[in-house]
Motif scaffolding. Structure first.
Motif, mmCIF file in Angstrom:
data_model
loop_
_atom_site.group_PDB
_atom_site.id
_atom_site.type_symbol
_atom_site.label_atom_id
_atom_site.label_comp_id
_atom_site.label_asym_id
_atom_site.label_seq_id
_atom_site.Cartn_x
_atom_site.Cartn_y
_atom_site.Cartn_z
ATOM 1 N N SER A 172 0.815 -1.227 0.000
ATOM 2 C CA SER A 172 0.000 0.000 0.000
ATOM 3 C C SER A 172 0.843 1.269 0.000
ATOM 4 C CB SER A 172 -0.924 -0.001 1.223
ATOM 5 O OG SER A 172 -0.170 0.072 2.430
ATOM 6 N N ILE A 173 2.120 1.158 0.352
ATOM 7 C CA ILE A 173 2.982 2.340 0.401
ATOM 8 C C ILE A 173 3.488 2.653 -0.999
ATOM 9 C CG2 ILE A 173 5.130 3.288 1.314
ATOM 10 C CD1 ILE A 173 4.765 1.565 3.764
ATOM 11 N N GLU A 174 3.332 3.889 -1.447
ATOM 12 C CA GLU A 174 3.892 4.338 -2.723
ATOM 13 C C GLU A 174 5.344 4.725 -2.490
ATOM 14 O OE1 GLU A 174 1.528 7.389 -4.422
ATOM 15 O OE2 GLU A 174 -0.281 6.157 -4.567
ATOM 16 N N VAL A 175 6.222 3.840 -2.920
ATOM 17 C CA VAL A 175 7.642 3.998 -2.609
ATOM 18 C C VAL A 175 8.270 5.136 -3.389
ATOM 19 C CG1 VAL A 175 9.873 2.826 -2.625
ATOM 20 C CG2 VAL A 175 7.805 1.558 -2.035
ATOM 21 N N ALA A 176 7.898 5.285 -4.670
ATOM 22 C CA ALA A 176 8.566 6.263 -5.531
ATOM 23 C C ALA A 176 8.472 7.695 -4.992
ATOM 24 C CB ALA A 176 7.998 6.165 -6.949
ATOM 25 N N PRO A 177 7.285 8.220 -4.678
ATOM 26 C CA PRO A 177 7.232 9.579 -4.126
ATOM 27 C C PRO A 177 8.007 9.719 -2.824
ATOM 28 C CG PRO A 177 5.060 8.855 -4.825
ATOM 29 C CD PRO A 177 5.939 7.659 -4.876
ATOM 30 N N LEU A 178 7.978 8.686 -2.004
ATOM 31 C CA LEU A 178 8.705 8.736 -0.735
ATOM 32 C C LEU A 178 10.210 8.830 -0.985
ATOM 33 C CD1 LEU A 178 8.571 8.565 2.345
ATOM 34 C CD2 LEU A 178 8.655 6.078 2.136
ATOM 35 N N LEU A 179 10.714 8.011 -1.917
ATOM 36 C CA LEU A 179 12.137 8.079 -2.257
ATOM 37 C C LEU A 179 12.491 9.428 -2.853
ATOM 38 C CD1 LEU A 179 12.698 4.523 -3.784
ATOM 39 C CD2 LEU A 179 13.412 5.335 -1.532
ATOM 40 N N GLY A 180 11.608 9.943 -3.724
ATOM 41 C CA GLY A 180 11.870 11.245 -4.332
ATOM 42 C C GLY A 180 11.927 12.366 -3.312
ATOM 43 N N GLY A 275 6.953 12.881 -9.773
ATOM 44 C CA GLY A 275 5.976 13.358 -10.746
ATOM 45 C C GLY A 275 5.906 12.611 -12.050
ATOM 46 N N ASP A 276 6.769 11.653 -12.295
ATOM 47 C CA ASP A 276 6.772 10.926 -13.558
ATOM 48 C C ASP A 276 6.029 9.606 -13.391
ATOM 49 O OD1 ASP A 276 7.198 9.737 -15.952
ATOM 50 O OD2 ASP A 276 9.384 9.895 -15.933
ATOM 51 N N PRO A 277 4.832 9.458 -13.961
ATOM 52 C CA PRO A 277 4.070 8.212 -13.788
ATOM 53 C C PRO A 277 4.818 6.983 -14.289
ATOM 54 C CG PRO A 277 2.681 9.954 -14.690
ATOM 55 C CD PRO A 277 4.084 10.457 -14.739
ATOM 56 N N GLU A 278 5.534 7.130 -15.394
ATOM 57 C CA GLU A 278 6.237 5.974 -15.943
ATOM 58 C C GLU A 278 7.327 5.499 -14.989
ATOM 59 O OE1 GLU A 278 8.747 4.739 -19.988
ATOM 60 O OE2 GLU A 278 7.810 6.718 -19.795
ATOM 61 N N MET A 279 8.095 6.454 -14.432
ATOM 62 C CA MET A 279 9.145 6.080 -13.485
ATOM 63 C C MET A 279 8.540 5.493 -12.211
ATOM 64 S SD MET A 279 12.211 8.425 -11.895
ATOM 65 C CE MET A 279 12.886 8.741 -13.524
ATOM 66 N N GLN A 280 7.449 6.077 -11.745
ATOM 67 C CA GLN A 280 6.792 5.556 -10.544
ATOM 68 C C GLN A 280 6.293 4.135 -10.772
ATOM 69 O OE1 GLN A 280 3.747 8.432 -9.674
ATOM 70 N NE2 GLN A 280 5.151 9.856 -8.673
ATOM 71 N N ALA A 281 5.762 3.873 -11.978
ATOM 72 C CA ALA A 281 5.290 2.519 -12.274
ATOM 73 C C ALA A 281 6.452 1.530 -12.269
ATOM 74 C CB ALA A 281 4.584 2.510 -13.629
ATOM 75 N N LYS A 282 7.593 1.929 -12.796
ATOM 76 C CA LYS A 282 8.755 1.046 -12.786
ATOM 77 C C LYS A 282 9.207 0.741 -11.359
ATOM 78 C CE LYS A 282 10.599 2.460 -17.292
ATOM 79 N NZ LYS A 282 11.743 3.084 -18.001
ATOM 80 N N VAL A 283 9.211 1.771 -10.511
ATOM 81 C CA VAL A 283 9.612 1.561 -9.116
ATOM 82 C C VAL A 283 8.621 0.637 -8.413
ATOM 83 C CG1 VAL A 283 9.982 2.696 -6.890
ATOM 84 C CG2 VAL A 283 10.843 3.757 -8.982
ATOM 85 N N GLU A 284 7.313 0.809 -8.665
ATOM 86 C CA GLU A 284 6.305 -0.057 -8.058
ATOM 87 C C GLU A 284 6.477 -1.501 -8.511
ATOM 88 O OE1 GLU A 284 3.893 0.528 -5.699
ATOM 89 O OE2 GLU A 284 5.052 2.363 -5.439
ATOM 90 N N ASP A 285 6.779 -1.689 -9.814
ATOM 91 C CA ASP A 285 7.015 -3.045 -10.311
ATOM 92 C C ASP A 285 8.223 -3.670 -9.620
ATOM 93 O OD1 ASP A 285 4.868 -2.780 -11.988
ATOM 94 O OD2 ASP A 285 6.068 -2.179 -13.735
#
Length: 419
Positions: A172-180, A275-285
């Motif tokens: 449930s945690i969105e890692v990408a924004p947190l890392l950013g 802010g980049d959906p594509e990068m966030q999706a890669k991090v989530e994967d």
């Protein structure tokens, strides 16, 4: 508790309640005796008329109040008079009304949150941890209870629940924004500089340690003309010296072009993570792949097993646990909870939200439990218990009705005589 006695409490009529009931009945019988005696003596003196009026009205008032009190719990004299035995007939409705009253006035998130604002849970925990109770039944009983609970729980099932809860929380945690945000904050405070210095230092040491490898690579890739002229060694020296100078310059010069480029790359990475959906999706994967990895699952299982074993050791031997580093850490935590208002407020706020969430999610189930429990009670038992619980006040109603009725009757007789 017998099958005929399903109530979870065992109230017993207090001696004072039985005494008040006997007194009320005795007063009613006394009024009847006085009325009979005064009726026979009324012709001998006018004062007996007042006595008879007092006794007659008192007898009527006492009987009326006896009927009213009795009608709440049973049929008076066993007669099926309408609108009597009110509590037994309406037991289920009373249970539903009680459940609704509890839900509307107690089990609402706003009421619980307002009540929890007055409770300093973090402060109480801090005081308990800072000065844990010494040897005694409370401490020994609490330790034994905790150990019994931990041993009674299904290890595999509970471990699976804990592991599942941790995995669900990680998903449930969105890692990408947190890392950013973390990277951006680090760059704003220049906390990334030591990291870059460490990378440059590591690169220089790696270069020194692998100088022979670089020279061998140059020698292998050099043509036969360069080897014949001996230029391969000079080329290797130039490459090694150039790389060494590059690492030294980057280490010394904060505004070196490569360092600037690296910082720009980190800034773009921080912005992309946020802010980049594509990068966030890669991090989530990547995160999901890591969670599904068997090694991560084994690690989570090991965390639970080690935690459970540690809790069991501490519960079985609280003196040893509190005397070591773990106990010192608990005492320090207790002191911190008492000294740090921000931490204490955060914990209290979490407790309020947790309590409100539990009420919002399970309040209806709790109310349903109350209603169904009352429905399962035996009607006669409920009546007896309630009557015994408020018996003293009910008998006061009878006594007051007898006395007030007698005074009213005497007053009316006085008005009739004077008129």
């Amino acid at each position: 508790m017998s099958p005929r006695d399903p109530l979870p409490f065992r109230a017993r009529p207090a001696p004072s309640a039985r005494g008040m009931r006997a007194l009320a009945t005795a007063m009613l019988a006394g009024m009847a005796a006085i009325f009979i005696a005064a009726t026979g003596l009324v012709d001998q003196h006018p004062a007996w008329g007042f006595v008879r009026a007092f006794a007659e009205a008192g007898l009527v008032g006492g009987i009326a109040d006896w009927f009213a009190v009795t009608a709440l719990f049973r049929h008076p004299l066993g007669l099926p008079i309408p609108h009597t035995a009110i509590i037994p007939r309406n037991k289920d409705r009373i249970g539903d009304t009680l459940a609704a009253f509890v839900k509307d006035n107690f089990l609402t998130p706003s009421v619980v949150a307002r009540r929890m604002r007055q409770v300093d849970i973090a402060g109480a925990v801090g005081r308990f941890l800072a000065q844990p109770p010494g040897e005694g039944r409370l401490r020994e009983g609490g330790s034994r209870l905790l150990a019994d609970i931990l041993e009674a729980l299904d290890e595999e099932q509970l471990g699976g629940m804990v592991k599942g809860a941790i995995v669900a929380r990680m998903r449930s945690i969105e890692v990408a924004p947190l890392l950013g945000q973390t990277l951006e904050a680090a760059m704003t405070e220049e906390r990334h500089v030591p990291m870059m210095d460490g990378i440059i230092t590591w690169a220089g040491r790696t270069l020194d340690a692998n100088e022979d490898v670089i020279r061998a690579m140059v020698h292998q890739r050099a043509g036969w003309i360069l080897k014949l002229a001996g230029l391969d060694d000079r080329l290797a020296d130039a490459i090694v010296d150039g790389l060494r100078k590059l690492t030294i310059d980057m280490a010394v010069e904060r505004d070196h072009p490569l360092r600037v480029k690296a910082e720009e790359g980190l800034a773009r990475l921080a912005a992309g993570l946020q802010g980049d959906p594509e990068m966030q999706a890669k991090v989530e994967d990547w995160k999901n792949e890591m969670i599904e990895n068997k090694a991560v699952g084994d690690w989570l299982s090991g965390v639970w097993e080690n935690s459970r074993a540690g809790l069991l050791r501490a519960a079985r031997d609280p003196d040893r646990a509190l005397a070591g580093k773990f106990g010192e850490a608990l005492r320090q935590l207790g002191g911190t909870l008492q000294r740090e208002p921000r931490l204490r407020n955060a914990i209290n706020q979490f407790a309020r939200r947790a309590a409100s969430g539990i009420v919002a999610s399970y309040g209806s189930d709790i109310v349903k439990l109350v209603s169904e429990t009352v429905r399962g009670w035996d009607a006669r038992t409920v009546s007896d218990r309630l009557e015994n619980a408020v018996g003293r006040d009910l008998q006061y109603i009878r006594i007051n009705g007898t006395l007030v009725g007698g005074l009213v009757g005497a007053g009316i007789h006085t008005i009739e005589v004077l008129a």
